[in-house]
Write an enzyme that holds these catalytic residues in place. Structure first.
Site, PDB file in Angstrom:
ATOM      1  CG  HIS A 130     129.005  59.747  31.830  1.00  0.00           C
ATOM      2  ND1 HIS A 130     130.009  60.363  32.553  1.00  0.00           N
ATOM      3  CD2 HIS A 130     128.437  58.841  32.670  1.00  0.00           C
ATOM      4  CE1 HIS A 130     130.037  59.852  33.773  1.00  0.00           C
ATOM      5  NE2 HIS A 130     129.090  58.923  33.866  1.00  0.00           N
TER       6      HIS A 130
ATOM      7  CB  SER B 247     126.294  57.953  35.527  1.00  0.00           C
ATOM      8  OG  SER B 247     127.552  57.312  35.349  1.00  0.00           O
TER       9      SER B 247
END
Length: 269
Positions: free
Chosen positions: A251, A44
């Site tokens: 993230h 990711s």
């Protein structure tokens, strides 16, 4: 006739000046980039989760138009660009589902992988929801996996890349430290937990760098570019816990992709 060292140096400087004035050096660099076949692999952090602007065709892989591979391709116009990085990918996912575009003509490969194998998503969930003692114990478990199991998993991925794209330059990018210690966060994890999480990220990066080097690959750290932009910094390029979209937690934001990952990859591509 053999030039003296001084004469050779003078000629070299003159050539450099001519290239700079004519723009030939830039044109040559552009031509090199445009002749590249580039493949972006990984998890990711490479697909761009957290950056938004996801390509609907990528489905649950959540490949973002703001992810560093796409930004680099837009800026450098390689002759071909294959983007197979996928949210949640482990090393086994890379070897089984992402290597299709690689071949003997591939010139450049980027990859982030290993964090999901080591269970860092579970580490963060445990630390947010459980006690400090349970958090620290879970971090030690993850570090144990990095010691005993992850190196072999990374070897499998790197060997598979080499087998399919033996001439490619492979850039293995690391993970940022998540927290600015003694920062401006007034609640949430303890400083001990934040420090332990940062240390675990360093631990994973060190292990990954060793395996990359042993395969002749370039390891590119993003710790430096994210310094000053960690969670609790006041200028974070990382999402903290996002209860509305939990998958984006921890993230990089779009700024983290463009300011944290892109320049590091660009300087190593």
């Amino acid at each position: 006739m053999k030039l003296s060292r001084a004469a050779a140096l003078s000629s070299s400087l003159l050539l450099g000046a001519v290239l700079a004035l004519t723009g030939a050096g830039t044109a040559q660099a552009d031509a090199t980039a445009q002749s590249m076949d580039y493949v972006a692999l990984g998890d990711s952090y490479s697909s761009g989760v957290g950056a938004g602007s996801y390509d609907s065709a990528s489905g649950s892989c959540k490949r973002s138009t703001r992810a560093y591979p796409k930004l680099w391709a837009n800026a450098n116009s390689p002759s071909s660009f294959a983007f197979t990085a996928c949210s949640g990918a482990r090393t086994s996912d890379v070897t089984t589902t992402q290597l299709g575009p690689l071949n003997s003509a591939t010139d450049l490969v980027s990859i982030t992988v290993g964090g999901n194998d080591a269970g860092f998503a579970d580490v963060m969930t445990t630390c947010v929801l459980q006690s400090e003692a349970i958090c620290l114990n879970r971090i030690e478990q993850a570090k144990g996996y990095v010691d005993t199991t992850l190196p072999g998993k990374l070897d499998e991925v790197y060997s598979a890349i080499s087998a399919k794209a033996p001439a490619a330059r492979v850039v293995v990018l690391g993970y940022p430290r998540f927290y600015k210690l003694n920062g401006n966060c007034l609640a949430g994890l303890s400083e001990n937990e934040r420090r332990a999480i940062n240390d675990a990220a360093d631990y994973l990066n060190t292990a990954t760098a060793k395996r990359a080097a042993d395969h002749g690959y370039t390891f590119a750290s993003v710790v430096g570019t994210f310094t000053g932009h960690e969670i609790c910094s006041g200028s974070s390029w990382l999402h903290s816990v996002n209860w509305l979209n939990i998958g984006e937690s921890y993230h990089p934001t779009a700024a983290g992709q463009s300011g944290g990952y892109l320049p590091v990859f660009d300087s190593n591509a």
